[in-house]
Design a protein around this motif. Sequence first.
Motif, PDB file in Angstrom:
ATOM      1  N   CYS A 137      38.975  42.810  50.340  1.00  0.00           N
ATOM      2  CA  CYS A 137      39.172  41.999  49.480  1.00  0.00           C
ATOM      3  C   CYS A 137      39.105  42.644  48.072  1.00  0.00           C
ATOM      4  O   CYS A 137      38.177  43.586  47.929  1.00  0.00           O
ATOM      5  N   ALA A 138      39.445  42.154  46.885  1.00  0.00           N
ATOM      6  CA  ALA A 138      39.070  42.647  45.714  1.00  0.00           C
ATOM      7  C   ALA A 138      39.465  41.626  44.665  1.00  0.00           C
ATOM      8  O   ALA A 138      40.395  40.850  44.810  1.00  0.00           O
ATOM      9  N   VAL A 139      38.526  41.587  43.745  1.00  0.00           N
ATOM     10  CA  VAL A 139      38.470  40.343  42.854  1.00  0.00           C
ATOM     11  C   VAL A 139      38.666  40.733  41.484  1.00  0.00           C
ATOM     12  O   VAL A 139      38.136  41.816  41.005  1.00  0.00           O
ATOM     13  N   ILE A 140      39.497  40.258  40.848  1.00  0.00           N
ATOM     14  CA  ILE A 140      39.829  40.371  39.351  1.00  0.00           C
ATOM     15  C   ILE A 140      39.942  39.207  38.605  1.00  0.00           C
ATOM     16  O   ILE A 140      39.689  38.050  39.003  1.00  0.00           O
ATOM     17  N   GLY A 141      39.703  39.514  37.190  1.00  0.00           N
ATOM     18  CA  GLY A 141      40.036  38.113  36.374  1.00  0.00           C
ATOM     19  C   GLY A 141      41.524  38.252  35.852  1.00  0.00           C
ATOM     20  O   GLY A 141      41.947  39.197  35.556  1.00  0.00           O
ATOM     21  N   ALA A 142      41.907  37.115  36.078  1.00  0.00           N
ATOM     22  CA  ALA A 142      43.436  36.352  35.782  1.00  0.00           C
ATOM     23  C   ALA A 142      43.383  35.826  34.804  1.00  0.00           C
ATOM     24  O   ALA A 142      42.642  34.896  34.547  1.00  0.00           O
ATOM     25  N   PRO A 143      44.536  35.998  33.696  1.00  0.00           N
ATOM     26  CA  PRO A 143      44.573  35.167  32.444  1.00  0.00           C
ATOM     27  C   PRO A 143      44.965  33.691  33.064  1.00  0.00           C
ATOM     28  O   PRO A 143      45.692  33.329  33.858  1.00  0.00           O
ATOM     29  N   ASP A 144      44.190  32.803  32.188  1.00  0.00           N
ATOM     30  CA  ASP A 144      44.359  31.372  32.343  1.00  0.00           C
ATOM     31  C   ASP A 144      44.200  30.815  31.025  1.00  0.00           C
ATOM     32  O   ASP A 144      43.312  30.818  30.239  1.00  0.00           O
ATOM     33  N   GLU A 145      45.164  29.680  30.949  1.00  0.00           N
ATOM     34  CA  GLU A 145      45.386  28.956  29.496  1.00  0.00           C
ATOM     35  C   GLU A 145      43.976  28.237  29.401  1.00  0.00           C
ATOM     36  O   GLU A 145      43.541  27.975  28.264  1.00  0.00           O
ATOM     37  N   ASP A 146      43.447  27.322  30.079  1.00  0.00           N
ATOM     38  CA  ASP A 146      42.315  26.525  29.999  1.00  0.00           C
ATOM     39  C   ASP A 146      41.054  27.289  29.743  1.00  0.00           C
ATOM     40  O   ASP A 146      40.343  26.942  29.103  1.00  0.00           O
ATOM     41  N   ARG A 147      40.881  28.269  30.855  1.00  0.00           N
ATOM     42  CA  ARG A 147      39.687  28.931  31.055  1.00  0.00           C
ATOM     43  C   ARG A 147      39.519  30.325  30.388  1.00  0.00           C
ATOM     44  O   ARG A 147      38.682  30.818  30.409  1.00  0.00           O
ATOM     45  N   GLY A 148      40.739  30.912  29.810  1.00  0.00           N
ATOM     46  CA  GLY A 148      40.724  32.152  29.227  1.00  0.00           C
ATOM     47  C   GLY A 148      40.921  33.247  30.275  1.00  0.00           C
ATOM     48  O   GLY A 148      42.019  33.807  30.401  1.00  0.00           O
ATOM     49  N   THR A 149      40.135  33.126  31.508  1.00  0.00           N
ATOM     50  CA  THR A 149      40.267  33.875  32.695  1.00  0.00           C
ATOM     51  C   THR A 149      39.716  33.164  33.822  1.00  0.00           C
ATOM     52  O   THR A 149      38.746  32.360  33.760  1.00  0.00           O
ATOM     53  N   ILE A 150      40.451  33.212  35.036  1.00  0.00           N
ATOM     54  CA  ILE A 150      39.893  32.851  36.155  1.00  0.00           C
ATOM     55  C   ILE A 150      39.577  33.951  37.336  1.00  0.00           C
ATOM     56  O   ILE A 150      40.213  34.994  36.987  1.00  0.00           O
ATOM     57  N   VAL A 151      38.597  33.541  38.083  1.00  0.00           N
ATOM     58  CA  VAL A 151      38.564  34.605  39.251  1.00  0.00           C
ATOM     59  C   VAL A 151      39.723  34.443  40.301  1.00  0.00           C
ATOM     60  O   VAL A 151      39.827  33.348  40.767  1.00  0.00           O
ATOM     61  N   GLN A 152      40.291  35.819  40.345  1.00  0.00           N
ATOM     62  CA  GLN A 152      41.287  35.484  41.468  1.00  0.00           C
ATOM     63  C   GLN A 152      41.026  36.676  42.433  1.00  0.00           C
ATOM     64  O   GLN A 152      40.636  37.773  42.305  1.00  0.00           O
ATOM     65  N   ALA A 153      41.334  36.125  43.661  1.00  0.00           N
ATOM     66  CA  ALA A 153      40.841  37.207  44.864  1.00  0.00           C
ATOM     67  C   ALA A 153      42.118  37.767  45.603  1.00  0.00           C
ATOM     68  O   ALA A 153      42.944  36.750  45.807  1.00  0.00           O
ATOM     69  N   HIS A 154      42.321  38.933  45.536  1.00  0.00           N
ATOM     70  CA  HIS A 154      43.166  39.577  46.372  1.00  0.00           C
ATOM     71  C   HIS A 154      42.842  39.837  47.771  1.00  0.00           C
ATOM     72  O   HIS A 154      41.842  40.746  48.078  1.00  0.00           O
ATOM     73  N   VAL A 155      43.394  39.175  48.806  1.00  0.00           N
ATOM     74  CA  VAL A 155      42.477  39.007  50.123  1.00  0.00           C
ATOM     75  C   VAL A 155      43.599  39.764  51.380  1.00  0.00           C
ATOM     76  O   VAL A 155      44.836  39.189  51.407  1.00  0.00           O
ATOM     77  N   VAL A 156      43.066  40.580  51.981  1.00  0.00           N
ATOM     78  CA  VAL A 156      43.726  41.376  53.115  1.00  0.00           C
ATOM     79  C   VAL A 156      43.110  40.495  54.464  1.00  0.00           C
ATOM     80  O   VAL A 156      41.911  40.630  54.793  1.00  0.00           O
TER      81      VAL A 156
END
Length: 541
Positions: free
Chosen positions: A465-484
């Motif tokens: 897996c790899a975790v990045i910050g993804a843009p989000d209107e409410d929170r500015g950024t959210i935690v997004q997990a890309h999972v194999v």
Amino acid sequence: MLGPTAHTDSFTRDKLPPFAEWPDINLDGFDYPEYLNAGVELTDKMVEQGFGDNTALIGNGRQRTYKELADWTNRIAHALVEDYGVKPGNRILIRSANNPAMVACWLAATKAGAVVVNTMPMLRAGELGQIVDKAEIEFALCDTRLMDELVACAKDSMFLKNVIGFDGTANHDAELDRIALTKSVKFDAVKTGRDDVALLGFTSGTTGSPKATMHFHRDLLIIADGYAKEVLNVTPDDVFVGSPPLAFTFGLGGLAIFPLRFGATATLLEKASPPNMIEIIETYKATVCFTAPTAYRVMLSAMDEGADLSSLRAAVSAGETLPAPVYEAWMEKTGKPMLDGIGATEMLHIFISNRFGDSHPACTGRPVTGYEAKIVDDKMNEVPVGTVGRLAVRGPTGCRYLDDVRQHVYVRDGWNLTGDAFYVDEDGYYHFAARNDDMIVSSGYNIAGPEVEAALLAHAAVAECAVIGAPDEDRGTIVQAHVVLAAEFDPTPEMAKALQDHVKATIAPFKYPRSVVFIEALPKTATGKIQRFRLKQETSA
């Protein structure tokens, strides 16, 4: 002050950064003569010390002794100087996969006083062109199986005039090999200064134009006489195996410099997949392995299926943060620690590491002898123990970019700023938090992506897996997990929720990934380093 030089082509010395922009260099304990040629030290000097009959290199179906390697490199050095006109200080690009011929070319060019630029096989003409232009490279040595892109690069280059083919297999059937075979096995190597540039290491360049890091002959020996001696305790009985390309300083150190410095053996794989590495370990009873955590996970599974990796005494992990679950599973399975460490192309190799008998999960360890580290804020003030800040380090090696305005960004007040967020605990152990650009700020909370990744990896369904910050209107950024996912699990909404609940139960709930993206494979560099920036580009596209 720099010592004497043998370079008649003064390009690299002229392009060193101004002394005022250098990091502080501490050479205590690393005493070398004024004149030093690293190529000689790793071959002819080893023969003189009685290692001539020891196996130096294994690869492409052949084993080479130290005497054979010394003779081979001397013949190639003769060819470079006498037939191609290579002068001390000229830059020579080498294009090859990991094989003994590449090591021989690197050592031969070093003996001839050239400055070597090792490059990866997958680079295209445009990328090679950037390197050629930056370092003003006239000569290139290329495995004949990889000529197309380099020939295309030379066609449009104002610098690259000589592309010379060598045989990357064991057959010695290419232009350079045929000329070298007519030469004497004795070569009077160029008496380079210890402060002459021997190697230009180009950064793997996740962003922007490539930076060339400049390393002296003494630096190539310092990483062996420091880290490899102190932490790995290398002996002539060791057999090295690993996946990083020799084009990267992590690979050049771990798979060439370290074994050759101590009379040990290097096994070289052109395709260093985990199954290929497992086969080498079983066949040659390899003792020291350099690879990324993702490969160690595969090895753990292979051991479950009967693979015998018991010969390994040192499993070195770098290039990607080592998740605690992988460390703990390895310890449980083998009874031996994994040695997590951190290095950088700018620093040449590992400068903070765990040790045998002093290793801990989710911990990078303590500075290697000769290095010191501290954690600072943006104004270079040291932060309190336990506080995440910027890692600053200095020691016997350090950042010297070739003619690059980014020098003053990496080096401040004599310290190298590696671009990593760390904290140090009250016992003086350093803990990786994130790359500075991997720190996710969501609704005012600082969340370290690797911590979320470690939590996810503790779930049986997660292969990678790899975790990045993804843009989000409410929170500015959210935690997004890309999972194999592991083979037996399906990418369903129910699985996504199960993983989210698992993270909430494992670490502070606010850190859980609000977005879970199932993916077949993660984008990676040739060393197995996950390219999170590519996931970020896809997310923001």
